[in-house]
Every structure is written in structure tokens, then in C-alpha cells.
Design an enzyme around this catalytic site. Structure first.
Site, PDB file in Angstrom:
ATOM      1  N   LYS A 190       9.909  76.440  50.869  1.00  0.00           N
ATOM      2  CA  LYS A 190      10.784  76.209  49.708  1.00  0.00           C
ATOM      3  C   LYS A 190      10.646  74.770  49.216  1.00  0.00           C
ATOM      4  O   LYS A 190      11.112  73.839  49.854  1.00  0.00           O
ATOM      5  CB  LYS A 190      12.251  76.483  50.044  1.00  0.00           C
ATOM      6  CG  LYS A 190      13.068  76.602  48.747  1.00  0.00           C
ATOM      7  CD  LYS A 190      14.530  76.366  48.916  1.00  0.00           C
ATOM      8  CE  LYS A 190      14.947  74.924  48.942  1.00  0.00           C
ATOM      9  NZ  LYS A 190      14.667  74.165  47.693  1.00  0.00           N
ATOM     10  N   GLY A 243      14.218  65.899  54.496  1.00  0.00           N
ATOM     11  CA  GLY A 243      15.205  65.623  53.454  1.00  0.00           C
ATOM     12  C   GLY A 243      16.282  64.721  54.010  1.00  0.00           C
ATOM     13  O   GLY A 243      16.050  63.982  54.976  1.00  0.00           O
ATOM     14  N   SER A 244      17.464  64.802  53.427  1.00  0.00           N
ATOM     15  CA  SER A 244      18.520  63.868  53.826  1.00  0.00           C
ATOM     16  C   SER A 244      19.141  64.273  55.168  1.00  0.00           C
ATOM     17  O   SER A 244      19.126  65.439  55.559  1.00  0.00           O
ATOM     18  CB  SER A 244      19.598  63.825  52.748  1.00  0.00           C
ATOM     19  OG  SER A 244      20.170  65.100  52.611  1.00  0.00           O
ATOM     20  N   THR A 245      19.725  63.284  55.840  1.00  0.00           N
ATOM     21  CA  THR A 245      20.365  63.530  57.132  1.00  0.00           C
ATOM     22  C   THR A 245      21.542  64.496  56.961  1.00  0.00           C
ATOM     23  O   THR A 245      21.774  65.364  57.805  1.00  0.00           O
ATOM     24  CB  THR A 245      20.813  62.188  57.745  1.00  0.00           C
ATOM     25  OG1 THR A 245      19.623  61.413  57.968  1.00  0.00           O
ATOM     26  CG2 THR A 245      21.529  62.369  59.061  1.00  0.00           C
ATOM     27  N   GLU A 265      12.938  65.971  59.721  1.00  0.00           N
ATOM     28  CA  GLU A 265      12.523  64.609  59.372  1.00  0.00           C
ATOM     29  C   GLU A 265      13.488  64.176  58.293  1.00  0.00           C
ATOM     30  O   GLU A 265      13.503  64.744  57.205  1.00  0.00           O
ATOM     31  CB  GLU A 265      11.068  64.614  58.898  1.00  0.00           C
ATOM     32  CG  GLU A 265      10.446  63.227  58.921  1.00  0.00           C
ATOM     33  CD  GLU A 265      10.556  62.538  57.587  1.00  0.00           C
ATOM     34  OE1 GLU A 265      11.474  61.690  57.439  1.00  0.00           O
ATOM     35  OE2 GLU A 265       9.750  62.829  56.693  1.00  0.00           O
ATOM     36  N   CYS A 299      11.236  57.925  52.663  1.00  0.00           N
ATOM     37  CA  CYS A 299      12.195  57.958  53.779  1.00  0.00           C
ATOM     38  C   CYS A 299      11.952  56.808  54.741  1.00  0.00           C
ATOM     39  O   CYS A 299      12.870  56.329  55.386  1.00  0.00           O
ATOM     40  CB  CYS A 299      12.169  59.306  54.478  1.00  0.00           C
ATOM     41  SG  CYS A 299      10.527  59.851  54.823  1.00  0.00           S
ATOM     42  N   GLU A 403      21.193  54.633  53.137  1.00  0.00           N
ATOM     43  CA  GLU A 403      19.907  54.850  52.487  1.00  0.00           C
ATOM     44  C   GLU A 403      20.112  54.962  50.974  1.00  0.00           C
ATOM     45  O   GLU A 403      20.804  55.861  50.515  1.00  0.00           O
ATOM     46  CB  GLU A 403      19.280  56.146  53.028  1.00  0.00           C
ATOM     47  CG  GLU A 403      17.885  56.373  52.529  1.00  0.00           C
ATOM     48  CD  GLU A 403      17.229  57.590  53.158  1.00  0.00           C
ATOM     49  OE1 GLU A 403      17.916  58.620  53.339  1.00  0.00           O
ATOM     50  OE2 GLU A 403      16.031  57.512  53.458  1.00  0.00           O
TER      51      GLU A 403
HETATM   52  P1  ADP Z   1      18.066  65.053  48.294  1.00  0.00           P
HETATM   53  O1  ADP Z   1      19.526  64.768  48.494  1.00  0.00           O
HETATM   54  O2  ADP Z   1      17.250  63.844  48.347  1.00  0.00           O
HETATM   55  O3  ADP Z   1      17.728  65.929  47.139  1.00  0.00           O
HETATM   56  P2  ADP Z   1      18.143  67.143  50.238  1.00  0.00           P
HETATM   57  O4  ADP Z   1      18.145  66.898  51.691  1.00  0.00           O
HETATM   58  O5  ADP Z   1      19.412  67.630  49.620  1.00  0.00           O
HETATM   59  O6  ADP Z   1      17.609  65.820  49.589  1.00  0.00           O
HETATM   60  O7  ADP Z   1      17.000  68.175  49.840  1.00  0.00           O
HETATM   61  C1  ADP Z   1      15.818  68.369  50.547  1.00  0.00           C
HETATM   62  C2  ADP Z   1      15.499  69.834  50.552  1.00  0.00           C
HETATM   63  O8  ADP Z   1      16.555  70.540  51.202  1.00  0.00           O
HETATM   64  C3  ADP Z   1      15.375  70.474  49.172  1.00  0.00           C
HETATM   65  O9  ADP Z   1      14.338  71.447  49.201  1.00  0.00           O
HETATM   66  C4  ADP Z   1      16.727  71.142  48.979  1.00  0.00           C
HETATM   67  O10 ADP Z   1      16.683  72.245  48.104  1.00  0.00           O
HETATM   68  C5  ADP Z   1      17.031  71.603  50.384  1.00  0.00           C
HETATM   69  N1  ADP Z   1      18.462  71.821  50.664  1.00  0.00           N
HETATM   70  C6  ADP Z   1      19.514  71.162  50.130  1.00  0.00           C
HETATM   71  N2  ADP Z   1      20.674  71.637  50.631  1.00  0.00           N
HETATM   72  C7  ADP Z   1      20.360  72.633  51.498  1.00  0.00           C
HETATM   73  C8  ADP Z   1      21.118  73.513  52.352  1.00  0.00           C
HETATM   74  N3  ADP Z   1      22.445  73.459  52.399  1.00  0.00           N
HETATM   75  N4  ADP Z   1      20.428  74.396  53.115  1.00  0.00           N
HETATM   76  C9  ADP Z   1      19.080  74.434  53.094  1.00  0.00           C
HETATM   77  N5  ADP Z   1      18.325  73.645  52.312  1.00  0.00           N
HETATM   78  C10 ADP Z   1      18.936  72.748  51.529  1.00  0.00           C
END
Ligand code: ADP
Length: 503
Positions: A190, A243-245, A265, A299, A403
Site C-alpha cells: 500500500k 512511517g511515523s511512530t 521503520e 526519517c 520530528e
Molecule cells: P505521515 O504522517 O508522514 O503521512 P504515516 O505514518 O501516517 O505518515 O503514513 C505512512 C503510511 O502509513 C501511509 O501509507 C499511510 O497511508 C499509512 N497509514 C496511516 N495510518 C494508518 C493506520 N491507522 N493503519 C495502517 N496504515 C496507516
């Protein structure tokens, strides 16, 4: 609903056909109704609308991956042939380098010349590197008693859900796909909703390379819906996430339902330490690159710089000079652009709010400190921010602790090595770290003491498919890239053999 393929002309004149559907079983198909419209960050204008997966669509993709896992065309494919398929994919990517660089520049905002010379090299290099591992991941033979021994087989984990971010759209897809495919898994990937386009071209090439249907499925979709459906799906054996923590915590919870294997990560607030014996020119060059490249959306960005007080003032003035001469802001297509727009308006607003709150709290601005107004009318609605340098803050301020994920750095003085290490480690994160010194002993002593998954000595942001990448503390679990990356995608089966008839 958008057509499944649309003809586009990019601002650099590239004409191409963009698939927009969900890539499942090697076909582009319509979603059950939702869409994502991707915007050009330099103009705020729409590029294309793609299909976005609902939980039912995700279920379809997962079932396709599950069926492919058991299908002889993949399950019984000799590992050498699997590696060759990956090699063919790398060749096809190579042939489409300019197209991929155009799409990622357009969709993400990064300069085209950077996408071409950095992102594409890394993306293709990663697929090629792991194509070589496909037939080189063996088990062991373990002697136990004269009559018995055991051997181990390294088998795929199964169906892998991969959720990736928007900062390096194609590279992140390749970091995830490379080891997963080399080890014989099947995948539902995804992409991030902010950058949905290049992964669909990759899907087209995966089919062209000859991968059996269902081995790689690519579903665009929103995190809370499609991402969450993937992370919680009972037929998914592993989730690999970047993605984010905060999102990683959500994913861990969702994955807990069926005790999925996970690799995460996540975020960072990576420190960079400059000791008084450092080569100052090198330290300035790399520390500028370490935070300001990719619009600061990295990151591992070295966003906290600690400089020994003897050289603090001269470092600060040279860093300011580097920002003012090197960080040229512009759109993605200008050859001289160093810094393009931020990826989305949401990120732009978030970064500016960090800058505003630091200014309000009296943190000193060395340079930058606001949005950037582009000279071209075409870019007036773009998400441009001035590269910003702060100093004179306490270590407890949000600008030092959190961050920002933008072109914003804090530069602070320190007095001793112990103090520098203590302050570098005073964070919940532990992704990257850098140390600048000409003293060999100090370099390795500090590298060992810093709580981080990666340490750069006299450098910042070096990254190579052969070298493990990942974090400690709240920066992640597991490693990507290198031989270590294979461990995330195999499980070891032990087979005990009794050769004796009498025992
Ligand atoms: P940012 O805040 O920088 O956009 P995210 O960590 O929210 O980073 O997003 C990284 C990835 O995680 C994206 O592909 C996003 O669609 C996906 N994502 C965001 N929220 C969820 C969730 N609750 N469950 C699974 N995937 C998610």
C-alpha cells in the site's frame, strides 16, 4: 470513477499513460468506489485521480496474494529463476528511469534531477541487489549426536502487507519488495495516499517482467481504511511498515490480533555531533545535506546539530552561508533547484506551525523562519518553505525533541564529549546519528555509545542496499537492506533427522 488508464503530460513534457486502478492479480481493476486525487505540490493543481481500496478491496488483494503463495508458478519456481525475474524487473525499471523520476518529482515535489540521480539509482540498485540473494539464502546443517543431526530451511514468511510513506515513493516500494520477493513471499503493497502514482507503473513492469499473478498486488488507499484493513487482516502473516511512530503504534495493535510478524521503520530526531578537531568544511557540507536534502523529509535527517563551543560560532556562520548559497528553492523541473516544495499542504502547515511556535517561544532564528514566496506566478500556491536554522534553544523545546520532517534544524553548543553523548541520547528516538572528528579513537568510541541504528562518521545520510538500515528505541523494530533485511522475510524451520535404527 476515473478510467483505469489516463494519458498525462508532465510539466517537463513527458507523455505517458498512467494506470489508476488497483493492481491485483496482475490486472488493473476498479475499486469499490473511493478515489485519491494526487496534487502537484509546486502548483497545488491536480495530477490524476486514482482508485482507492476499501477494506473489501484489500481483502481481495490479500486473497490473491494468498493464492499466489501456494501456486506452483511461484511456490515451485527455482530460486535462481526467481532472482532472474527480479533482474528482469530491474532492467525494465532501468529502461523507464526518466519516467519514474518524472512521476516521483511531479507527485512528491522533489527535484527531477535528484529523483533521477539518487532515488532511481537506489530503487533499481535495491531490486538488483536482492535479485542476487534469491538463490543464496540457505539453512544450516547442525550435527547433534552420531546418529542424529538437524538441518534448517529458510522459508518465506507468507503473505506480507507492506505499508510505505511518501518521501521516497519508488525507493520505499523497492526496499520493501526486494527482500520480500527474493525470499519467495507474496505481497500486498500500500503506497502512501500522498504519492500514489509511481507504484502503479511499477506494477505494470512487474507483470511485464513475468511475475505470476498475485505475487505482487498494489493497492492505493487511505491509511486509516486500507492500511488498517491490511494490518489487521487475518491472512496477512507479516506487516512491514515505514512511517511515523504514532502510526506504527496503531499498526502494532492491529497486527497483535493474529500475532503477525512485524518490521517497523519509524521516526527520528537524529543528532549530529561536531568535535573541535573536525574538518569544518566537511562537517558543514554534510550536515547541510543531512537535514536540507529531500526538503528535510527524511526519517534519518540529522535535525539536531551539537557543535563543540570552541568552533560553534564559526560552524554556525558557515552553516548559514551554506544554506544561503546551496539551498536554492524552486520547482521540480529547474536543474538548479536544491529544495522543492513540501509534499502536501498538511505537511507545509505542520512545519510552519513548528517554526512559529519556536519563534513565539523566543528561539533564535539564524536564517529562514517563514514560508517562501516563489517568484513564478505558476508556483504561487506551491508548498514552499524557507530552509530554517534555529539556535539558542533548550533541549526540552519541541523543536529539539520532536520530528519536524521539514527543512528545519537546531544547532546548539556543547562543552565535553560526555555531555554531547548524553544530550544526543536524550531522546525517545534512535534512528541515525553522525559524528565529525579526525580522532579515530573518538570516532569509534562515540559511534559505539550513541543509541542509534546507524552512525555516520564524517558523513550523513549514506545509504546502500548492502548495509542494514533501521532504528532502536522508538525508531523501529527490525532491519531493512543488506543481509539483515533477509531475516525479516524468512522463517527458519528446523528438521530433526534420526539416521540410527537402534535409537
Ligand atoms: P505521515 O504522517 O508522514 O503521512 P504515516 O505514518 O501516517 O505518515 O503514513 C505512512 C503510511 O502509513 C501511509 O501509507 C499511510 O497511508 C499509512 N497509514 C496511516 N495510518 C494508518 C493506520 N491507522 N493503519 C495502517 N496504515 C496507516
Amino acid at each position: 470513477m476515473p478510467d483505469l488508464f489516463v494519458d498525462l503530460v508532465a510539466p517537463n513534457g513527458t507523455r505517458y499513460t498512467q494506470p489508476t486502478g488497483l493492481f491485483i492479480n496482475n490486472e488493473f481493476i476498479a475499486s469499490s468506489g473511493q478515489t485519491i486525487t494526487s496534487l502537484d505540490p509546486a502548483t497545488d493543481e491536480p495530477i490524476a485521480t486514482v482508485h482507492a481500496a476499501s477494506p473489501e478491496d484489500v481483502d481481495r488483494a490479500v486473497n490473491a496474494a494468498k493464492a499466489a503463495l501456494a501456486h506452483p508458478s511461484w511456490k515451485k519456481l527455482p530460486a535462481t529463476d526467481r532472482g532472474q525475474l527480479m533482474g528482469r524487473l530491474a532492467d525494465l525499471m532501468e529502461q523507464n528511469r526518466e519516467l519514474f523520476a518524472t512521476i516521483d518529482a511531479w507527485d512528491n515535489g522533489k527535484p527531477y534531477h535528484v529523483a533521477l540521480s539518487e532515488d532511481l539509482v537506489e530503487a533499481i540498485g535495491t531490486i538488483r541487489y536482492y535479485s542476487g540473494w534469491a538463490d543464496k539464502t540457505f539453512g544450516q546443517t547442525i550435527s547433534t549426536t552420531p546418529e542424529k543431526f538437524a538441518y534448517t530451511i529458510r522459508q518465506p514468511v507468507g503473505v506480507v502487507g507492506q505499508i510505505i510513506p511518501w518521501n521516497y515513493p519508488l525507493s520505499m516500494a523497492c526496499w520493501k519488495l526486494g527482500p520480500a520477493l527474493a525470499c519467495g513471499n507474496t505481497v500486498v503493497l500500500k503506497p502512501a495516499e500522498q504519492t500514489p502514482l509511481s507504484a502503479l507503473i511499477l506494477g505494470k513492469l512487474i507483470k511485464e517482467a513475468g511475475f505470476p499473478p498475485g505475487v505482487v498486488n498494489i493497492v492505493n488507499g487511505y491509511g486509516r481504511e486500507a492500511g488498517a484493513a491490511l494490518a489487521g487482516h487475518p491472512l496477512v502473516n507479516k506487516i512491514a511498515f515505514t512511517g511515523s511512530t504514532m502510526t506504527a503504534r496503531e499498526i502494532m495493535k492491529l497486527a497483535a490480533g493474529t500475532l503477525k510478524n512485524i518490521t517497523l521503520e519509524t521516526g527520528g530526531k537524529s543528532p549530529l555531533l561536531v568535535f573541535p578537531d573536525a574538518d569544518l568544511e566537511q562537517a558543514v557540507k554534510w550536515s547541510h545535506f543531512g537535514i536540507m536534502s529531500n526538503q528535510g523529509q527524511i526519517c534519518t535527517a540529522t535535525s539536531r546539530i551539537y557543535v563543540h563551543h570552541d568552533i560553534f560560532q564559526s560552524f554556525l556562520s558557515k552553516f548559514k552561508e551554506a544554506v544561503e548559497t546551496t539551498s536554492k528553492i524552486g520547482n521540480q523541473w529547474d536543474e538548479t533547484t536544491f529544495q522543492g516544495p513540501q509534499v502536501t499542504r498538511a505537511q507545509y502547515d505542520r512545519i510552519l506551525s513548528y517554526i512559529e511556535s519556536a519563534k513565539k517561544d523566543g528561539v533564535e532564528v539564524v536564517t529562514g523562519g517563514s514560508a517562501h514566496t516563489p517568484s513564478s506566478a505558476k508556483n504561487k500556491n506551491g508548498y514552499f518553505i524557507q530552509p530554517t536554522v534555529f539556535t539558542g534553544s533548550s533541549d526540552t523545546h519541541a523543536i529539539v525533541r520532536e520530528e519536524v520532517f521539514g527543512p528545519v534544524v537546531v544547532i546548539l553548543p556543547f562543552a565535553s564529549e560526555d555531555e554531547a553523548i548524553q544530550r544526543a541520547n536524550n531522546t525517545t528516538y534512535g534512528l541515525g546519528a553522525a559524528v565529525f572528528t579526525r580522532d579515530l579513537e573518538r570516532a569509534h568510541r562515540v559511534a559505539a555509545e550513541i543509541e542509534a541504528g546507524m552512525v555516520w562518521v564524517n558523513s550523513s545520510q549514506d545509504c546502500d542496499p548492502r548495509v542494514p538500515f533501521g532504528g532502536v528505541k522508538q525508531s523501529g523494530i527490525g532491519r531493512e537492506l543488506g543481509e539483515a533485511g533477509l531475516e525479516a522475510y524468512t522463517q527458519v524451520k528446523a528438521v530433526h533427522v534420526n539416521m540410527g535404527n537402534r535409537l
